[in-house]
Design an enzyme around this catalytic site. Structure first.
Site, PDB file in Angstrom:
ATOM      1  N   HIS A   1      53.554  48.141  15.135  1.00 39.52           N
ATOM      2  CA  HIS A   1      53.034  48.825  13.953  1.00 39.52           C
ATOM      3  C   HIS A   1      52.856  50.312  14.244  1.00 39.52           C
ATOM      4  O   HIS A   1      52.526  50.703  15.378  1.00 39.52           O
ATOM      5  CB  HIS A   1      51.680  48.249  13.544  1.00 39.52           C
TER       6      HIS A   1
ATOM      7  N   GLU B   1      45.114  46.402  15.072  1.00 39.84           N
ATOM      8  CA  GLU B   1      44.565  45.088  14.744  1.00 39.84           C
ATOM      9  C   GLU B   1      43.979  44.435  15.992  1.00 39.84           C
ATOM     10  O   GLU B   1      44.093  44.960  17.110  1.00 39.84           O
ATOM     11  CB  GLU B   1      45.650  44.191  14.142  1.00 39.84           C
TER      12      GLU B   1
ATOM     13  N   ARG C   1      59.968  45.129  12.692  1.00 42.07           N
ATOM     14  CA  ARG C   1      60.497  44.018  13.494  1.00 42.07           C
ATOM     15  C   ARG C   1      61.496  44.537  14.520  1.00 42.07           C
ATOM     16  O   ARG C   1      62.374  45.344  14.206  1.00 42.07           O
ATOM     17  CB  ARG C   1      61.196  42.986  12.607  1.00 42.07           C
TER      18      ARG C   1
ATOM     19  N   HIS D   1      54.242  43.207  20.172  1.00 44.80           N
ATOM     20  CA  HIS D   1      53.440  41.982  20.166  1.00 44.80           C
ATOM     21  C   HIS D   1      54.091  40.908  19.302  1.00 44.80           C
ATOM     22  O   HIS D   1      54.926  41.201  18.446  1.00 44.80           O
ATOM     23  CB  HIS D   1      52.033  42.257  19.655  1.00 44.80           C
TER      24      HIS D   1
END
Length: 320
Positions: A98, A116, A193, A173
């Site tokens: 991200h 996150e 992605r 991740h």
């Protein structure tokens, strides 16, 4: 002073890697056997949750953010800052990364970046996840990605229920098969992605990859961020603080009897992961059960939680 907690109706998202554990574990009515995400507390336009009790019943959280800023202490942001999810990884998620706030603001139409964290609710025996990579330089990273040397590139770590992982923007991740996770994140839906195991959807089409943007934002070399838990024991409760930084505070509340809480943060997001009990103010008592998600507004009345239950609780960090 606000006296009413805002209980929220989750929004469910179907995913190629989803399953049925959100129904099995929490009793939710899910849309299909490929339900991957429960957006539990959300004001994001891709899945805003709705208040199901009190004077704001029927309002979405995003509507309340715009119409009643006093509920959030006039938090200095143009959008609700956090998003709480529960993820059912019935199959491996794509390997992804991200962007941070600056990159997302520039290249994703003003979207927030996405830092996150994960609390592992449950996982199968021997489960693991992708956390980081082995490349030492950007050029080495580019070469390994272009050559498809994923087993050499990706760093996998074993996991077990109760583990906590902090995943800053820029971190490569992926959750892996057999994992049920509560995720606290910035309110963003931007994902790049990197690798999707050459899977195809029901139409035989592969999902889009975002290699150029991913290379822009991946942290090289990988930085392994360790979170040191802080545990506070009181009569009736054990409070575990996983992280308290510039994005969010995230805690686990293990209630074993009765705990009187002085609400001191701006506003709290809470998810009941296990057990049942009651939340009481001087004015009202509210039943809590596994699978409930609620928000305690700014300047919420002093309250008591009674019962035998486990909650994940978060709060946004006020900008400095």
């Amino acid at each position: 002073m606000n006296h009413t907690p805002l209980f929220l109706t989750p929004v469910f998202q179907e995913r190629i890697w989803g399953g049925i554990r959100l129904a099995e574990q929490f009793g939710y009515r899910i849309p299909s056997e490929r339900t991957g995400e429960c957006w539990a507390i959300s004001a994001h336009p891709n899945g805003p949750t709705m208040v199901k009790n009190g004077p704001f019943q029927g309002k979405t959280l995003s509507e309340l953010w715009g119409e009643h800023p006093e509920l959030f202490g006039h938090f200095p942001s143009d959008r609700f800052p956090l998003l709480t999810k529960i993820l059912d990884a019935n199959a491996d998620l794509s390997v992804q990364v991200h962007p941070d706030d600056n990159y997302a603001r520039t290249y994703e139409n003003g979207e927030l970046g996405k830092t996150e964290c994960w609390y592992i609710i449950d996982c199968k025996e021997g489960a693991e996840l992708v956390y980081g990579h082995q490349a030492k330089t950007k050029e080495e990273l580019r070469e390994m990605m272009e050559e498809g040397r994923w087993s050499d590139l990706l760093r996998k770590v074993p996991i077990r229920p109760g583990d906590f992982f902090y995943v800053p923007s820029g971190t490569v991740h992926a959750l892996c098969e057999g994992t049920l996770v509560l995720e606290t994140q910035q309110s963003s839906d931007t994902t790049y992605r990197i690798y999707d195991y050459d899977r195809t959807d029901e139409h035989g089409k592969k999902r889009e990859l975002h290699l150029a943007k991913a290379l822009d934002v991946i942290t090289v070399p990988h930085v392994d961020v360790q979170c040191e838990r802080q545990v506070t024991k009181t009569d009736g409760a054990e409070i575990t603080t996983f992280i308290d930084n510039e994005y969010f505070l995230v805690q686990k509340w293990d209630i074993t009897n009765e705990w009187a809480v002085e609400h001191t943060t701006s506003f709290l997001l809470a998810s009941v992961l296990a057990g049942e009990g009651e939340l009481s103010t001087a004015a009202e008592t509210y039943r809590l059960k596994k699978g409930d998600h609620f928000l305690l507004p700014y300047s919420f009345a002093p309250f008591t939680i009674k019962g035998n239950l486990q909650l994940i609780v978060s709060a946004p960090a006020w900008p400095v």
